[in-house]
Design an enzyme around this catalytic site. Structure first.
Site, PDB file in Angstrom:
ATOM      1  N   HIS A 299     -27.541 -24.870  36.563  1.00 37.58           N
ATOM      2  CA  HIS A 299     -28.044 -25.489  37.692  1.00 37.58           C
ATOM      3  C   HIS A 299     -27.350 -26.866  37.819  1.00 37.58           C
ATOM      4  O   HIS A 299     -27.362 -27.304  38.865  1.00 37.58           O
ATOM      5  CB  HIS A 299     -29.645 -25.987  37.420  1.00 37.58           C
ATOM      6  CG  HIS A 299     -30.391 -24.974  37.854  1.00 37.58           C
ATOM      7  ND1 HIS A 299     -30.558 -23.675  37.019  1.00 37.58           N
ATOM      8  CD2 HIS A 299     -30.964 -24.605  39.158  1.00 37.58           C
ATOM      9  CE1 HIS A 299     -31.638 -22.804  37.798  1.00 37.58           C
ATOM     10  NE2 HIS A 299     -31.591 -23.396  38.941  1.00 37.58           N
ATOM     11  N   GLY A 300     -26.651 -27.591  36.799  1.00 32.61           N
ATOM     12  CA  GLY A 300     -26.143 -28.720  36.898  1.00 32.61           C
ATOM     13  C   GLY A 300     -25.374 -28.985  35.542  1.00 32.61           C
ATOM     14  O   GLY A 300     -25.707 -28.822  34.427  1.00 32.61           O
TER      15      GLY A 300
END
Length: 370
Positions: A299-300
């Site tokens: 996700h990041g």
């Protein structure tokens, strides 16, 4: 200019999929010759062994290239920043800009490779493979469409007035979620999270956390509705990506209902290949932990995303240990209510970790909430 990265990904996966398929077919041919032969044929055995290993080497090489490109563009900055912090250095480097949609189309490319490795038919028409990897309705935010889910539709799909009508309706619903619900809640959340995490009351902290929880659901599910609607207009049937996740009673159930395409991708291409729940209880917990760490990191490129993934993994493991996630156990209303309350608290805490600019901010914010 970043379109070139996608084109390179298409060429890499087109070429390696054909090599994987050819090696797999030759391995199957020699294995069949051995099984049908009364006398063991050493030559056939050697050929089968060679092509079996060649098939695996081609897959590994393609995965390294796919994940290498994703890793460089998504995680290079994160790596250098952490090395500087760890060794107290100040290395200057060119900030890498991440191309839009690279996480999604890389996962779709990997899905294609894995499906061919497992016995699928490689796409010989490079334009059709390019269509699959670059399909714009769901390119930047999902749902992640696995190759075997859409393989037949790439070759044969029908555009009908009924599907166009449904697609337009679905698109309007998604756009309305985004513009009329997600954006107003987002304005509230942005104002709260723009301040120092200990500069407001616990009530305001909860307001910001709940507003973001509603924003991210209506934003993301709205985008999925728009993508599914656009796909229907063009004759594609994309998988559903959300199924009322906030009615869940456990985080395990939450992940069956939230971003379903990502959950199923990790289950099919990571959790099961790691052994799933087939290798004992301890190994199952390790596999779950690895999957959720990978989910957070996907996700990041920041520690708060990794901790967010770990938080979800810990909840799932505890639920499995206590048999809270078993759906075959009848529970009285008060237990269902308590489980639902716990689940809401768990995912709101998770969304604070997800939304915060860094881990330090998130921990102070959560301290303020409680």
């Amino acid at each position: 200019k970043y379109l070139a990265i996608m084109l390179i990904t298409i060429l890499i996966n087109y070429s390696f999929a054909i090599l994987i398929e050819k090696s797999r077919l030759k391995e199957e041919r020699y294995s069949k010759a051995i099984s049908e032969s009364v006398i063991s044929n050493n030559s056939c055995a050697m050929q089968s062994w060679f092509y079996s290993h060649a098939k695996s080497l081609y897959l590994v090489a393609a995965l390294i290239l796919d994940l290498g490109v994703l890793g460089y563009f998504k995680y290079f900055n994160f790596l250098i920043e952490n090395l500087n912090a760890l060794f107290h250095t100040n290395t200057d480097f060119i900030k890498v800009v991440m191309p839009i949609g690279i996480s999604f189309y890389t996962f779709q490319a990997i899905s294609y490779l894995m499906d061919i490795y497992r016995g699928g038919v490689a796409q010989k028409d490079i334009y059709k493979l390019a269509l699959y990897i670059s399909l714009f309705p769901q390119l930047v935010a999902g749902p992640i469409v696995k190759y075997h889910e859409i393989e037949q539709q790439i070759d044969d799909r029908t555009v009908t007035l009924q599907n166009i009508s449904y697609g337009i309706k679905r698109f309007i619903i998604g756009l309305s979620k985004k513009m009329l619900i997600a954006n107003p809640f987002g304005e509230v959340a942005d104002k709260v999270f723009a301040q120092a995490p200990d500069s407001f009351s616990p009530g305001i902290a909860w307001l910001g956390a709940i507003s973001y929880s509603l924003q991210i659901f209506f934003d993301f599910s709205g985008y999925s509705d728009m993508a599914i609607g656009l796909g229907a207009i063009f004759g594609f049937r994309f998988p559903e990506n959300f199924n009322y996740p906030y009615i869940s009673k456990t985080i395990t159930e939450f992940w069956r209902r939230w971003h379903i395409s990502l959950s199923s991708w990790f289950r099919e291409y990571l959790y099961i290949p790691l052994g799933g729940n087939r290798k004992g209880v301890k190994r199952t917990y390790i596999n779950l932990a690895l999957v959720f760490l990978a989910t957070g990191f996907w996700h990041g490129a920041a520690w708060n995303f990794i901790v967010w993934g770990a938080w979800n993994g810990i909840c799932v493991i505890i639920e499995r240990f206590l048999s809270l996630s078993r759906q075959d156990i009848p529970r009285p209303k008060y237990q269902r209510f308590l489980l639902h309350t716990y689940c809401i608290l768990a995912f709101i805490i998770g969304w604070v970790l997800f939304r915060s600019p860094n881990l330090h901010y998130a921990l102070i914010y959560l301290g303020n909430m409680f």
